[in-house]
Enzyme design. Structure first.
Site, short mmCIF file in Angstrom:
data_model
loop_
_atom_site.label_atom_id
_atom_site.label_comp_id
_atom_site.label_asym_id
_atom_site.label_seq_id
_atom_site.Cartn_x
_atom_site.Cartn_y
_atom_site.Cartn_z
N ARG A 1 7.96 5.69 -3.17
CA ARG A 1 8.90 4.58 -3.09
C ARG A 1 9.23 3.99 -4.45
NH1 ARG A 1 9.17 2.03 1.16
NH2 ARG A 1 6.95 1.85 1.64
N TYR A 2 8.20 3.87 -5.29
CA TYR A 2 8.38 3.28 -6.61
C TYR A 2 8.60 4.40 -7.62
CZ TYR A 2 6.21 -0.83 -4.42
OH TYR A 2 5.91 -1.88 -3.60
N ARG B 1 4.95 5.86 -9.22
CA ARG B 1 3.68 6.02 -8.52
C ARG B 1 3.91 6.42 -7.06
NH1 ARG B 1 5.28 0.98 -9.33
NH2 ARG B 1 4.64 -0.77 -8.04
N CYS C 1 -10.55 6.70 9.94
CA CYS C 1 -11.28 5.64 9.24
C CYS C 1 -12.65 5.50 9.89
CB CYS C 1 -10.56 4.30 9.37
SG CYS C 1 -8.98 4.24 8.49
N CYS D 1 -8.92 -1.15 12.20
CA CYS D 1 -8.43 -2.53 12.15
C CYS D 1 -7.30 -2.65 13.16
CB CYS D 1 -7.89 -2.86 10.77
SG CYS D 1 -9.00 -2.44 9.40
N CYS E 1 -3.60 -2.41 11.95
CA CYS E 1 -3.35 -1.31 11.01
C CYS E 1 -1.86 -1.09 10.81
CB CYS E 1 -3.98 -0.02 11.53
SG CYS E 1 -3.65 1.39 10.46
N ARG F 1 -0.54 1.47 9.65
CA ARG F 1 -0.20 2.87 9.97
C ARG F 1 -0.73 3.27 11.33
NH1 ARG F 1 -1.82 3.57 4.50
NH2 ARG F 1 0.03 2.83 3.44
N ASP G 1 1.96 -7.09 8.14
CA ASP G 1 3.18 -6.32 8.40
C ASP G 1 3.64 -6.50 9.85
OD1 ASP G 1 3.40 -5.28 5.83
OD2 ASP G 1 2.04 -3.62 6.29
N ASP H 1 5.32 -6.94 2.24
CA ASP H 1 5.90 -5.60 2.13
C ASP H 1 7.25 -5.67 2.85
OD1 ASP H 1 5.88 -2.83 1.41
OD2 ASP H 1 3.70 -2.90 1.61
N LYS I 1 6.44 -4.03 -2.12
CA LYS I 1 5.72 -5.32 -2.15
C LYS I 1 6.53 -6.36 -2.90
CE LYS I 1 1.38 -2.83 -1.98
NZ LYS I 1 1.97 -1.47 -2.05
C1 LIG Z 1 1.33 -0.41 -2.24
C2 LIG Z 1 2.00 0.83 -2.57
C3 LIG Z 1 1.88 1.38 -3.85
C4 LIG Z 1 1.05 0.73 -4.94
O1 LIG Z 1 1.63 -0.49 -5.34
P1 LIG Z 1 0.95 -1.37 -6.48
O2 LIG Z 1 1.77 -2.64 -6.52
O3 LIG Z 1 1.06 -0.58 -7.75
O4 LIG Z 1 -0.48 -1.61 -6.09
C5 LIG Z 1 2.55 2.55 -4.11
N1 LIG Z 1 3.33 3.15 -3.17
C6 LIG Z 1 3.48 2.62 -1.95
C7 LIG Z 1 4.37 3.30 -0.97
C8 LIG Z 1 2.83 1.44 -1.60
O5 LIG Z 1 2.96 0.93 -0.38
#
Ligand SMILES: *Cc1c(COP(=O)(O)O)cnc(C)c1O
Length: 397
Positions: A121-122, A125, A134, A138, A141, A143, A302, A339, A346
């Site tokens: 998404r980002y 990362r 798990c 929870c 959850c 997911r 969520d 989120d 986030k």
């Molecule tokens: C939470 C998350 C991350 C990591 O986010 P940070 O703000 O760097 O901790 C990366 N990808 C996805 C899809 C996420 O939900």
């Protein structure tokens, strides 16, 4: 609220509902996994359930399985029908109702997977979903659509395709292993995954998201820590919501991870009837610091199907942050985030400390409500500049 929940001391809750004979195997994590409470019979043999809970357990079988490690089960107070521990892991009837605002994939992950199991998404990362299991489940959850193996979808991580995607995508410098809980894998399997990731030169940073230190601290063996420390820089984000979860066993497990040089963060979910007060949050973050864990995120729950009884209004999270900022150690304060539903990522939510912003200055309030003004920088007046230039010229050697 139990007064002891606000007490900063660490206690063990064993043997609790189990007998002293079973205690000889208590620290064997495989025993803990084999003896999880995962049926109505076992649950009712140890705890008196309300009708709402019994209905919840009967409905959970085709949604999100129930499973509770003996270690975590022992934190449940049998005298308290509103126990914050039981609300997290014992299903309730309300789970069977999907409120109109709820979604099965609240964070829009499925639509952001270039390869099944890998959420990108980002820009820099990825979230790598490596398992659907798990140690305990929870009830909120995010997911639940894929986790525990009984829900509507199945997680199909495509290992080789995921590694190849990472190898050919140099903008990815950060990989977050999650699931499910990656620390449920045997040491050698986890070692192979981390080794493969570490062989990719552009991956600088690896972290693992895990609730195992809380649900199953016995899994944090010296051997696991020795293996993990070969893969530095490696961070771990744990998930704990309530100060009672930080027992002596958990503190010692977190200490072993910290001693292996692993920086630790905590992600909490703000949950109604569990941790929706400043007092509980403050007790939690203080105990986390004593365990060398830095509070990282406080999540608004969520919009997961069947979660309305556990969600709070957003304003409560803002009030909690206001109740912490200035009133306690800065290191103890997590970032409150939502989120963005459907895939926004986030989004930080902060109390508003800037009362007014006009050209030339801002007006601020501090944690006590006192007002302060902070002006923009002034320009050096031309005649002062000239005079200083002259002084410098005459002082020249
Ligand atoms: C939470 C998350 C991350 C990591 O986010 P940070 O703000 O760097 O901790 C990366 N990808 C996805 C899809 C996420 O939900």
């Amino acid at each position: 609220m139990r007064p002891s929940d606000l007490d900063p001391s660490f206690i063990s809750h064993a043997p609790g509902y189990w007998t002293h004979e079973e205690m000889s195997r208590w620290s064997d994590y495989k025993w803990q996994l084999r003896n999880r409470v995962d049926s109505l019979n076992e649950l009712e043999s140890r705890l008196r359930l309300s009708d709402v809970e019994r209905a919840g357990v009967l409905l959970a079988g085709n949604k999100l399985a129930m499973s509770i490690t003996p270690h975590f089960f022992n934190l449940i107070d049998p005298e308290d029908p509103d126990c914050p521990i039981r609300r997290q892991v014992i299903p309730r009837l309300e789970e069977g109702w999907n409120a109109p605002e709820e979604l099965s994939d609240p964070c829009g992950e499925d639509s952001h997977m270039p390869v099944p199991g890998l959420v990108h998404r980002y820009p820099d990362r990825v979230l790598f979903l490596v398992t659907d299991r798990c140690a305990s489940y929870c009830r909120y959850c995010t997911r639940s659509r894929v986790v525990s193996g009984v829900g509507e979808q199945h997680l199909e991580t495509q290992w080789e395709a995921a590694f190849r995607y990472l190898e050919r995508t140099p903008q990815v410098r950060d990989v977050l292993l999650s699931g499910g809980d990656p620390l449920l894998f045997p040491d050698d399997r986890l070692d192979r995954i981390l080794t493969r990731l570490r062989s990719i030169p552009h991956i600088q940073f690896v972290r693992i998201g895990s609730r195992i230190p809380i649900f199953l601290p016995q899994r944090i063996t010296p051997e696991l820590c020795e293996m993990l420390r070969k893969h530095h820089p490696l961070f771990i984000s744990i998930h704990t919501n309530h100060p009672r979860e930080l027992t002596t066993e958990v503190r010692d497990a977190l200490g072993r991870l910290a001693d292996a040089g692993i920086p630790l963060g905590n992600q909490s979910v703000l949950l109604r009837g569990v941790n929706d007060s400043v007092e509980i949050q403050k007790a939690l973050v203080h105990k986390l610091l004593m365990c060398r864990v830095r509070p990282y995120y406080l999540y608004q729950c969520d919009l997961i199907n069947g979660s309305s009884h556990l969600r709070t209004p957003v304003s409560e999270g803002v009030e909690i942050i206001e109740g912490l900022r200035g009133h306690t150690t800065g290191y103890a304060i997590p970032q409150f985030v939502i989120d963005g539903p459907g895939g926004g990522g986030k989004i930080p939510i902060n109390p508003n400390y800037m009362v007014e912003s006009v050209p030339g200055k801002v007006t601020l309030r501090n944690f006590e409500g006192k007002i302060f003004e902070y002006p923009d920088p002034s320009m050096i007046p031309t005649e002062v500049r000239r005079s200083l230039e002259e002084q410098a010229f005459t002082a020249a050697p």
